[in-house]
Design a protein around this motif. Structure first.
Motif, short mmCIF file in Angstrom:
data_model
loop_
_atom_site.label_atom_id
_atom_site.label_comp_id
_atom_site.label_asym_id
_atom_site.label_seq_id
_atom_site.Cartn_x
_atom_site.Cartn_y
_atom_site.Cartn_z
N LYS A 184 -26.31 49.30 -3.84
CA LYS A 184 -27.78 49.30 -3.99
C LYS A 184 -28.42 50.25 -2.97
O LYS A 184 -29.42 50.90 -3.24
N TYR A 187 -27.60 53.83 -4.20
CA TYR A 187 -28.35 54.18 -5.42
C TYR A 187 -29.63 53.35 -5.45
O TYR A 187 -29.73 52.39 -6.21
N THR A 189 -32.56 53.48 -6.69
CA THR A 189 -33.38 53.26 -7.90
C THR A 189 -32.57 52.64 -9.04
O THR A 189 -33.11 52.37 -10.11
N ALA A 190 -31.30 52.42 -8.81
CA ALA A 190 -30.45 51.89 -9.89
C ALA A 190 -30.77 50.43 -10.16
O ALA A 190 -31.06 49.66 -9.24
N LYS A 191 -30.74 50.08 -11.45
CA LYS A 191 -30.90 48.67 -11.80
C LYS A 191 -29.53 48.00 -11.80
O LYS A 191 -28.52 48.64 -12.12
N SER A 236 -32.03 60.38 -11.95
CA SER A 236 -31.79 59.46 -10.83
C SER A 236 -32.33 58.07 -11.13
O SER A 236 -31.97 57.10 -10.50
N HIS A 237 -33.23 57.96 -12.14
CA HIS A 237 -33.70 56.63 -12.52
C HIS A 237 -32.76 55.97 -13.51
O HIS A 237 -32.92 54.83 -13.86
N GLN A 239 -29.53 55.08 -13.53
CA GLN A 239 -28.25 54.68 -12.96
C GLN A 239 -28.22 53.16 -13.03
O GLN A 239 -29.21 52.50 -12.73
N TYR A 240 -27.09 52.65 -13.47
CA TYR A 240 -26.95 51.21 -13.54
C TYR A 240 -25.71 50.78 -12.79
O TYR A 240 -24.63 51.35 -12.97
N ILE A 241 -25.91 49.77 -11.97
CA ILE A 241 -24.78 49.18 -11.25
C ILE A 241 -24.35 47.98 -12.10
O ILE A 241 -25.18 47.11 -12.41
N VAL A 259 -26.46 58.74 -18.75
CA VAL A 259 -26.71 57.71 -17.75
C VAL A 259 -25.46 57.54 -16.87
O VAL A 259 -24.34 57.68 -17.35
N GLU A 260 -25.70 57.24 -15.60
CA GLU A 260 -24.56 57.00 -14.71
C GLU A 260 -24.36 55.49 -14.54
O GLU A 260 -25.29 54.78 -14.14
#
Ligand code: 13P
Ligand code: SF4
Length: 317
Positions: A184, A187, A189-191, A236-237, A239-241, A259-260
Motif C-alpha cells: 500500500k 502503490y 493509489t492502488a485499491k 497509476s490509478h 493498480q490493484y493489490i 491495469v497492473e
C-alpha cells in the motif's frame, strides 16, 4: 496435434464440457469451455447439456456438480485435489454441533464435503453468502461453517451473531498484513481487492471484499470506462493489490491488460498458490478425458439429502 488440440478434439468427440475455477493454472483456464467462481461452476453444471463434465478444480466442486447432475459423468483430472477448508469440518463433528444447538439453522459454505452438505439447511458460496443470510428469518439462530473468516465478515455486515465453526483455508490464512501494508505504501493509489476467506487483519485494509468473480467484475468495470490509450498518470490509478489465490490474476490480466495487478504474498514472502488447485495439468486433463477416468460418485442417500440445500442456494442467489 498438440495437447490443447487433442483435449479440444476429445471434448467434441465425447460431448464433454471442461469447467475450470479461476485458481487453476493459466493453461487450464485457457483450454476450458467455462471458467468461473464456485457459484458459477455450480450454476453452469446444473444447466449443461454435455454428457461429460470435467471439473478442473478441487474435489468438492466435482462432487457438487455430480449432486446436481446425477445422470451425467463427472470427471476430475486430479482426484487427490482436496481443500483444507472442506477438511476442517467433518460430517460427524457437524452432526454433534447440531445436536448441541437444536434450534439453529445450518448454513454451510460450498467448500464442504457432500456429507456435510447433507446435514445443511442452505449452502452458500462467497458470491451469495451475504445475500442469502440476509434472507433468512431474523429470529432463527444460525450455525455457520466451516470458514470462520467468511462467517465473521457476514456477521459484521449483517449485524447477526451466527455461531462460527473454527475452520479456514490455509492459503487465505497466510497472507501477510505486513506485506500488504508495504504494498500500500509502494502503490499509494492502488485499491485493495480481498477475498472474504482472508483474515480480518487483511480485510480491514480492503477497498473491495468479494468472491473471485466479484473482484474480477470490479476490476473489469473500472477498466471498461477506458476507451482510449491511457497516460502514465491515469495508469497509476489503475493498480490493484489482490489478496486471494494468485491464479485469479491470469483472468484479471487478460480482461484488463493495461491495469497492473499486484498479488499480496504470504507471510515470510511465501507462496500464495493453492497446491490443490494446481494439481490439474494439461496431461492429466487429457488422460482423464481420453480414458474417462477419475469419475466422481456420491453415495445415493447423501446425494439425496445434499441436493436440497444446494438447490435452495441456487434459488436464493
Ligand atoms: P470463490 O470461487 O467462491 O470465490 O471461492 C474461492 C475458493 O476458495 C474456492 O476454493
Ligand atoms: Fe480450498 Fe483454500 Fe484451495 Fe480454495 S484456496 S480450494 S478454499 S484450500
Amino acid at each position: 496435434m498438440n495437447i490443447v488440440e487433442e483435449i479440444r478434439a476429445l471434448c467434441q468427440e465425447k460431448n464433454a464440457i471442461i469447467m475450470a475455477h479461476y485458481y487453476q493454472r493459466p493453461e487450464i483456464q485457457d483450454v476450458a469451455d467455462f471458467v468461473g467462481d464456485s457459484l458459477a461452476l455450480a450454476q453452469v453444471a446444473a444447466k449443461t447439456d454435455a454428457d461429460i463434465i470435467v471439473m478442473c478444480g478441487v474435489h468438492f466442486m466435482a462432487e457438487t456438480a455430480k449432486i446436481l447432475c446425477p445422470n451425467k459423468k463427472v470427471l476430475i483430472p486430479a482426484p487427490e485435489a482436496g481443500c483444507s477448508l472442506a477438511d476442517s469440518c467433518k460430517a460427524a463433528d457437524l452432526a454433534a454441533w447440531k445436536v448441541a444447538h437444536p434450534n439453529h439453522m445450518v448454513v454451510s459454505y460450498v467448500n464442504t464435503s457432500a456429507a456435510v452438505k447433507a446435514l445443511t439447511d442452505v449452502v452458500v458460496t462467497s458470491s451469495n453468502a451475504l445475500k442469502i443470510v440476509k434472507q433468512l428469518p431474523e429470529d432463527r439462530p444460525i450455525l455457520f461453517g466451516p470458514d470462520q473468516n467468511l462467517g465473521g465478515y457476514i456477521n459484521r455486515m449483517t449485524g447477526r451473531s451466527m455461531e462460527l465453526w473454527n475452520g479456514g483455508c490455509h492459503v487465505h490464512a497466510r497472507f501477510s498484513e505486513e506485506a500488504l501494508l508495504a504494498l500500500k505504501e509502494q502503490y499509494p493509489t492502488a485499491k485493495v481487492l480481498a477475498h472474504p476467506e482472508c483474515k480480518q487483519s487483511i480485510l480491514q485494509h480492503a477497498d473491495v471484499i468479494g468472491s473471485t468473480q466479484a473482484l474480477l467484475d470490479y476490476a473489469k468495470q473500472s477498466n471498461s470506462s477506458l476507451e482510449r490509450p491511457i497516460s502514465n498518470s491515469e495508469a497509476s490509478h489503475l493498480q490493484y493489490i489482490v489478496a486471494t489465490e494468485s491464479g485469479i490474476l491470469h483472468e484479471m490480466q487478460k480482461s484488463c491488460p493495461e491495469v497492473e495487478f499486484i498479488a499480496v504474498p504470504a507471510e515470510g514472502g511465501g507462496c500464495n498458490e493453492c497446491e490443490y488447485m494446481r494439481m490439474c495439468t494439461l496431461e492429466n486433463l487429457r488422460d482423464c478425458l481420453l480414458n474417462e477416468s477419475n469419475e466422481i460418485a456420491v453415495e445415493e442417500t447423501i446425494a439425496h439429502d445434499a441436493i436440497r440445500p444446494i438447490q435452495r442456494m441456487l434459488e436464493m442467489s
